[in-house]
Design a protein around this motif. Structure first.
Motif, PDB file in Angstrom:
ATOM      1  N   ILE A  39       2.314  14.480 -28.635  1.00 21.98           N
ATOM      2  CA  ILE A  39       3.000  15.717 -29.021  1.00 21.98           C
ATOM      3  C   ILE A  39       3.191  16.571 -27.772  1.00 21.98           C
ATOM      4  N   ARG A  40       4.404  17.024 -27.556  1.00 21.62           N
ATOM      5  CA  ARG A  40       4.690  17.900 -26.425  1.00 21.62           C
ATOM      6  C   ARG A  40       4.654  19.350 -26.901  1.00 21.62           C
ATOM      7  N   THR A  84       7.551  17.552 -30.830  1.00 20.21           N
ATOM      8  CA  THR A  84       7.368  18.799 -30.081  1.00 20.21           C
ATOM      9  C   THR A  84       6.816  19.900 -30.979  1.00 20.21           C
ATOM     10  N   VAL A  85       6.095  20.822 -30.345  1.00 21.31           N
ATOM     11  CA  VAL A  85       5.578  22.016 -31.020  1.00 21.31           C
ATOM     12  C   VAL A  85       5.929  23.211 -30.146  1.00 21.31           C
ATOM     13  N   ASN A  86       6.520  24.224 -30.739  1.00 23.86           N
ATOM     14  CA  ASN A  86       6.927  25.423 -30.014  1.00 23.86           C
ATOM     15  C   ASN A  86       5.800  26.450 -30.057  1.00 23.86           C
ATOM     16  N   ARG A  98       4.650  23.945 -36.805  1.00 24.80           N
ATOM     17  CA  ARG A  98       5.372  22.760 -37.282  1.00 24.80           C
ATOM     18  C   ARG A  98       5.639  21.794 -36.131  1.00 24.80           C
ATOM     19  N   ILE A  99       5.491  20.508 -36.431  1.00 21.78           N
ATOM     20  CA  ILE A  99       5.831  19.458 -35.471  1.00 21.78           C
ATOM     21  C   ILE A  99       7.275  19.035 -35.724  1.00 21.78           C
ATOM     22  N   VAL A 100       8.116  19.198 -34.723  1.00 21.00           N
ATOM     23  CA  VAL A 100       9.532  18.837 -34.833  1.00 21.00           C
ATOM     24  C   VAL A 100       9.727  17.434 -34.270  1.00 21.00           C
ATOM     25  N   MET A 101      10.362  16.556 -35.083  1.00 25.02           N
ATOM     26  CA  MET A 101      10.598  15.175 -34.671  1.00 25.02           C
ATOM     27  C   MET A 101      12.055  14.998 -34.243  1.00 25.02           C
ATOM     28  N   THR A 102      12.263  14.332 -33.127  1.00 23.34           N
ATOM     29  CA  THR A 102      13.600  13.956 -32.658  1.00 23.34           C
ATOM     30  C   THR A 102      13.613  12.448 -32.448  1.00 23.34           C
ATOM     31  N   SER A 110      10.702   8.199 -41.800  1.00 20.06           N
ATOM     32  CA  SER A 110      10.299   7.876 -43.168  1.00 20.06           C
ATOM     33  C   SER A 110       8.998   8.586 -43.528  1.00 20.06           C
ATOM     34  N   SER A 111       8.053   8.605 -42.593  1.00 26.29           N
ATOM     35  CA  SER A 111       6.779   9.301 -42.812  1.00 26.29           C
ATOM     36  C   SER A 111       6.116   9.534 -41.459  1.00 26.29           C
ATOM     37  N   ARG A 112       5.128  10.423 -41.456  1.00 28.41           N
ATOM     38  CA  ARG A 112       4.361  10.689 -40.233  1.00 28.41           C
ATOM     39  C   ARG A 112       2.960  11.117 -40.621  1.00 28.41           C
ATOM     40  N   SER A 113       2.028  10.944 -39.700  1.00 26.21           N
ATOM     41  CA  SER A 113       0.622  11.211 -40.015  1.00 26.21           C
ATOM     42  C   SER A 113       0.325  12.696 -40.140  1.00 26.21           C
ATOM     43  N   SER A 114       1.149  13.545 -39.544  1.00 21.96           N
ATOM     44  CA  SER A 114       0.939  14.988 -39.646  1.00 21.96           C
ATOM     45  C   SER A 114       2.262  15.699 -39.437  1.00 21.96           C
ATOM     46  N   SER A 115       2.463  16.778 -40.191  1.00 20.75           N
ATOM     47  CA  SER A 115       3.690  17.560 -40.031  1.00 20.75           C
ATOM     48  C   SER A 115       3.421  18.899 -39.351  1.00 20.75           C
TER      49      SER A 115
END
Length: 407
Positions: A39-40, A84-86, A98-102, A110-115
């Protein structure tokens, strides 16, 4: 009719055609999980401007499952996935961000271990910490790695207040195989560590590397001579204990002819109480005190000399002043001799005579009759003590006869 071989060939051709149709035309969807995607954390500089810093993060990596066509999924590499996390909106305290996915085009998450990630933020501080060299490896009793120079000697550590205050020092690690018998220069990475030597993560250092000049010295244990004066001066008697040996270090050549070390002379006359005294060895050029003898101390015990003398003066019981006699009462002391011991220096007690001493007994509150009372002695002479013997006397208290009565 077709031969058996012909039928096999036709079957293979049909199978290949069907496979090409499925893969090339239909391209079915599939999923694939990518693990430990870092995570950045973005805009940390905003926290710095607000005098804040990150204390901890609940997660720093996540697992992501992507869905897409087989061909699209096969083209995705781990570094194509961005989490990324702001931090720009984080406040002092606990923040749920919130974790933003790109992800690449033609695939989706489809899914992720944490949002979300829990980020704890504290006030930001900076402190200067010393740089210390840590030597790794096993060394014999005759070997001692030595730091000649450290640049820089201190480093500024910044970050969350809890993290920075837990930093004891900044360490530069040197391995045994890096050391030489002659001085050599090394560039070593720096890490902030606590009192136990554990690395403190999450802080920033003003320097990430240090220039370290080191050398591998030999050690040698030799006798230690400590000259001492003033053991019995100023009315005190002083005894002491000192180490019998000292361990020094240097090159083998510099240590070769050394069989003893002499310390600077210690003048004990200025010490009037027990304590520890740091010894200062006088070392030849190119020789240093080994870490094994880092604290060379003298253990000192001081006792005050008893130079006092005593002389005795004799008094009669009639010399005792009876104080505090009640109204219409009178008193007398039983006849016996009283001696007074006068203690002090010879010079002082020679000046004391009977006229300098007063003997008295306090009869306040005593009624008629015989009583044993405490005998006191006092003197006007300076620097002398007086003590009567015996320390009690027998007195008789009677009522005064009426001076106006007839006989």
């Amino acid at each position: 009719m077709l031969s058996r071989k012909g039928r096999i060939v036709i079957s293979l051709v049909v199978a290949l055609a069907l496979w090409a149709y499925v893969v090339g035309v239909k391209d079915p969807e599939m999923t694939r999980t990518y693990r430990n995607i870092p995570i950045r954390f973005l805009n940390e500089q905003t926290l710095t401007k607000n005098e804040l810093a990150v204390l901890s993060k609940s997660v720093t990596k996540i697992n992501v499952t992507l869905r897409g066509t087989r061909s699209s999924i096969h083209r995705v590499k781990e570094n194509d996935i961005l989490a990324t996390v702001n931090l720009s909106g984080a406040q002092n305290g606990t923040n749920s961000l919130r974790i933003v996915m790109t992800v690449p085009d033609n695939v989706r998450v489809s899914s992720r271990s944490s949002s979300t990630v829990i980020v704890k933020v504290e006030h930001r501080i900076t402190q200067e910490k010393p740089v210390r060299v840590s030597y790794l490896g096993d060394y014999s009793d005759r070997e001692e790695p030595t730091t000649v120079k450290t640049d820089p000697e201190t480093v500024v550590v910044s970050g969350a207040v809890s993290l920075v205050t837990s930093v004891d020092h900044v360490t530069a690690e040197v391995r045994k195989q890096q050391l030489k018998e002659k001085e050599s220069d090394l560039v070593c990475p720096l890490n902030a560590v606590d009192r136990t030597g554990a690395v403190v993560s999450g802080v920033k250092l003003s320097k990430r590397r240090a220039d370290i000049r080191t050398v591998m010295y030999q050690t040698k244990t030799v006798s230690l001579d400590v000259p001492v004066t003033g053991e019995d001066e100023g009315g005190y008697h002083r005894t002491y204990k000192v180490p019998k040996t000292i361990t020094v270090k240097g090159t083998a050549k510099n240590l070769e002819d050394i069989d003893h070390i002499r310390a600077e002379k210690v003048d004990l006359s200025k010490y009037t109480s027990n304590g520890m005294i740091q010894l200062r060895p006088v070392l030849p050029k190119g020789v240093q005190v080994s870490d094994q003898s880092r604290t060379l101390m003298m253990e000192l015990r001081v006792e005050e000399k008893d130079d006092s003398q005593t002389k005795t003066l004799s008094f009669r019981s009639s010399d005792v002043d009876l104080r505090g006699i009640g109204v219409n009462l009178e008193a007398s002391v039983s006849e016996h001799q009283v001696t007074v011991a006068v203690t002090g220096s010879k010079e002082d007690i020679e000046k004391v005579g009977k006229s300098d001493i007063s003997l008295y007994a306090d009869l306040d509150g005593l009624a008629e009759g015989s009583h044993t009372v405490v005998l006191h002695a006092e003197t006007s002479a300076e620097n002398c003590d007086v003590k009567p013997s015996p320390d009690t006397v027998r007195v008789r208290v009677t009522r005064k006869e009426d001076s106006g009565s007839e006989s």
